[in-house]
Design a protein around this motif. Structure first.
Motif, PDB file in Angstrom:
ATOM      1  N   SER A  90     161.715  10.943  -3.903  1.00 15.89           N
ATOM      2  CA  SER A  90     162.331  12.123  -3.320  1.00 15.89           C
ATOM      3  C   SER A  90     161.684  12.357  -1.968  1.00 15.89           C
ATOM      4  N   TYR A  91     162.499  12.346  -0.932  1.00 13.35           N
ATOM      5  CA  TYR A  91     161.976  12.493   0.436  1.00 13.35           C
ATOM      6  C   TYR A  91     160.841  11.497   0.671  1.00 13.35           C
ATOM      7  N   GLU A  92     161.085  10.260   0.241  1.00 14.02           N
ATOM      8  CA  GLU A  92     160.211   9.105   0.476  1.00 14.02           C
ATOM      9  C   GLU A  92     158.883   9.184  -0.263  1.00 14.02           C
ATOM     10  N   LYS A  93     158.759  10.110  -1.169  1.00 12.87           N
ATOM     11  CA  LYS A  93     157.553  10.190  -2.002  1.00 12.87           C
ATOM     12  C   LYS A  93     157.931   9.924  -3.455  1.00 12.87           C
ATOM     13  N   LEU A  94     157.071   9.191  -4.141  1.00 11.20           N
ATOM     14  CA  LEU A  94     157.327   8.896  -5.546  1.00 11.20           C
ATOM     15  C   LEU A  94     157.216  10.190  -6.344  1.00 11.20           C
ATOM     16  N   SER A  95     158.301  10.581  -7.006  1.00 13.08           N
ATOM     17  CA  SER A  95     158.283  11.825  -7.773  1.00 13.08           C
ATOM     18  C   SER A  95     158.315  11.590  -9.277  1.00 13.08           C
ATOM     19  N   ILE A  96     158.855  10.468  -9.709  1.00 15.64           N
ATOM     20  CA  ILE A  96     158.892  10.159 -11.139  1.00 15.64           C
ATOM     21  C   ILE A  96     158.576   8.680 -11.339  1.00 15.64           C
ATOM     22  N   ASN A  97     157.641   8.420 -12.230  1.00 17.23           N
ATOM     23  CA  ASN A  97     157.344   7.071 -12.712  1.00 17.23           C
ATOM     24  C   ASN A  97     157.402   7.176 -14.228  1.00 17.23           C
ATOM     25  N   GLU A  98     158.392   6.530 -14.834  1.00 20.71           N
ATOM     26  CA  GLU A  98     158.586   6.643 -16.273  1.00 20.71           C
ATOM     27  C   GLU A  98     157.678   5.666 -17.028  1.00 20.71           C
ATOM     28  N   SER A  99     156.383   5.741 -16.724  1.00 21.86           N
ATOM     29  CA  SER A  99     155.397   4.890 -17.418  1.00 21.86           C
ATOM     30  C   SER A  99     155.775   3.408 -17.349  1.00 21.86           C
ATOM     31  N   VAL A 100     156.180   2.988 -16.168  1.00 25.02           N
ATOM     32  CA  VAL A 100     156.599   1.603 -15.967  1.00 25.02           C
ATOM     33  C   VAL A 100     155.351   0.729 -15.776  1.00 25.02           C
ATOM     34  N   PRO A 101     155.322  -0.470 -16.368  1.00 26.83           N
ATOM     35  CA  PRO A 101     154.156  -1.362 -16.199  1.00 26.83           C
ATOM     36  C   PRO A 101     153.897  -1.668 -14.726  1.00 26.83           C
ATOM     37  N   SER A 102     152.638  -1.901 -14.403  1.00 25.45           N
ATOM     38  CA  SER A 102     152.241  -2.076 -13.005  1.00 25.45           C
ATOM     39  C   SER A 102     152.759  -3.373 -12.394  1.00 25.45           C
ATOM     40  N   ARG A 103     153.321  -4.265 -13.187  1.00 24.65           N
ATOM     41  CA  ARG A 103     153.921  -5.479 -12.625  1.00 24.65           C
ATOM     42  C   ARG A 103     155.195  -5.154 -11.837  1.00 24.65           C
ATOM     43  N   PHE A 104     155.682  -3.912 -11.975  1.00 27.44           N
ATOM     44  CA  PHE A 104     156.766  -3.387 -11.147  1.00 27.44           C
ATOM     45  C   PHE A 104     156.154  -2.396 -10.162  1.00 27.44           C
ATOM     46  N   SER A 105     156.371  -2.634  -8.878  1.00 30.04           N
ATOM     47  CA  SER A 105     155.770  -1.781  -7.867  1.00 30.04           C
ATOM     48  C   SER A 105     156.848  -1.311  -6.893  1.00 30.04           C
ATOM     49  N   PRO A 106     157.188  -0.024  -6.900  1.00 26.19           N
ATOM     50  CA  PRO A 106     158.230   0.451  -5.980  1.00 26.19           C
ATOM     51  C   PRO A 106     157.651   0.792  -4.617  1.00 26.19           C
ATOM     52  N   GLU A 107     158.540   0.771  -3.648  1.00 26.67           N
ATOM     53  CA  GLU A 107     158.136   1.128  -2.285  1.00 26.67           C
ATOM     54  C   GLU A 107     159.326   1.748  -1.577  1.00 26.67           C
ATOM     55  N   CYS A 108     159.096   2.804  -0.817  1.00 24.34           N
ATOM     56  CA  CYS A 108     160.173   3.442  -0.058  1.00 24.34           C
ATOM     57  C   CYS A 108     159.743   3.510   1.407  1.00 24.34           C
ATOM     58  N   PRO A 109     160.024   2.462   2.201  1.00 23.08           N
ATOM     59  CA  PRO A 109     159.530   2.398   3.584  1.00 23.08           C
ATOM     60  C   PRO A 109     160.123   3.485   4.486  1.00 23.08           C
ATOM     61  N   ASN A 110     161.364   3.874   4.219  1.00 26.90           N
ATOM     62  CA  ASN A 110     161.985   4.974   4.970  1.00 26.90           C
ATOM     63  C   ASN A 110     163.109   5.556   4.124  1.00 26.90           C
ATOM     64  N   SER A 111     163.789   6.536   4.656  1.00 24.70           N
ATOM     65  CA  SER A 111     164.756   7.278   3.833  1.00 24.70           C
ATOM     66  C   SER A 111     165.973   6.452   3.444  1.00 24.70           C
ATOM     67  N   SER A 112     166.168   5.279   4.068  1.00 28.29           N
ATOM     68  CA  SER A 112     167.354   4.467   3.767  1.00 28.29           C
ATOM     69  C   SER A 112     167.063   3.281   2.869  1.00 28.29           C
ATOM     70  N   LEU A 113     165.793   2.957   2.710  1.00 29.28           N
ATOM     71  CA  LEU A 113     165.421   1.720   2.032  1.00 29.28           C
ATOM     72  C   LEU A 113     164.559   1.991   0.805  1.00 29.28           C
ATOM     73  N   LEU A 114     164.799   1.187  -0.201  1.00 31.90           N
ATOM     74  CA  LEU A 114     163.984   1.240  -1.418  1.00 31.90           C
ATOM     75  C   LEU A 114     163.771  -0.185  -1.883  1.00 31.90           C
TER      76      LEU A 114
END
Lengths: 111, 113
Positions: free
Chosen positions: B50-74
């Motif tokens: 949300s607004y480029e900050k991680l707001s929810i992580n549903e206890s996903v294993p660390s082998r999955f790593s999200p990144e939001c470089p800007n408001s258009s990209l994930l």
């Protein structure tokens, strides 16, 4: 907790038949309710939504009414087409960015 | 432009590989989501930005790593995955993230060998 229960599929109908897919929910608070559709090989698309009790959502001939007294949001269409064959997901959102989906109901419409 | 674009559409990777999934939207949406969908199952929420900050992580294993470089990209970075991680990974976005219509991409079909 919040949950959505949908009828088991597949639902198999002939073209022009009447469609009902049942959906009931359990939720704290006042959720918004949605129907999403997923065609083969694609992501989900919003079909319709309702945000408060007695609201009726409608789109492309599909309708669903938010019934608070029966905690239901059944999807209906008067006359299905072959192109309506897809998986339909009922979902609820309590406003915390989390959409809770039902298990999905596959609809197969034959000519 | 009312699309959420995901690349690649298909990905096959070994358990020692590192790969990334990409998602892009140009609708000005400020909430972006990753979902995982196994065959004949509903999508399961993994992450919300949300607004480029991680707001929810549903206890996903660390082998999955999200990144939001800007408001258009994930992005979703994948490392040391297991065969049971094979699934359709769906990206979605909403205008602000509260009680709104989700716009979904077509997904990346991932196979882990």
């Amino acid at each position: 907790g919040n949950s959505v229960t949908q009828m088991e599929g597949p639902v198999t109908l002939s073209e022009e038949a009447f469609l009902t897919i049942n959906c009931t929910y359990t939720a704290t608070g006042y959720p918004s309710l949605f129907w999403y559709v997923q065609y083969p090989g694609e992501g989900l698309q919003l079909l319709l939504k309702a945000t408060k009790a007695d609201d009726k959502g409608s789109n492309k001939g599909f309708e669903a009414t938010y019934r608070k007294e029966t905690t239901s949001f059944h999807l209906e269409k008067g006359s299905v087409q072959v192109s309506d064959s897809a998986v339909y997901f009922c979902a609820l959102n309590t406003g915390f960015q989390k959409l809770v989906f039902g298990t999905g109901t596959r609809l197969l419409v034959s000519p | 432009d009312t699309e959420v674009t995901q690349t690649p559409k298909h990905l096959v990777m070994g358990m020692t590989n590192k790969k990334s999934l990409k998602c892009e939207q140009h609708m000005g949406h400020r909430a972006m989501y990753w979902y995982k969908q196994k065959a004949k199952k509903p999508p399961e929420l993994m992450f919300v930005y949300s607004y480029e900050k991680l707001s929810i992580n549903e206890s996903v294993p660390s082998r999955f790593s999200p990144e939001c470089p800007n408001s258009s990209l994930l992005n979703l970075h994948l490392h040391a995955l297991q065969p049971e991680d094979s699934a359709l990974y769906l990206c979605a976005s909403t205008r602000t993230g509260s009680n709104e219509k989700l716009f979904f991409g077509s997904g990346t079909q991932l196979s882990v060998l």
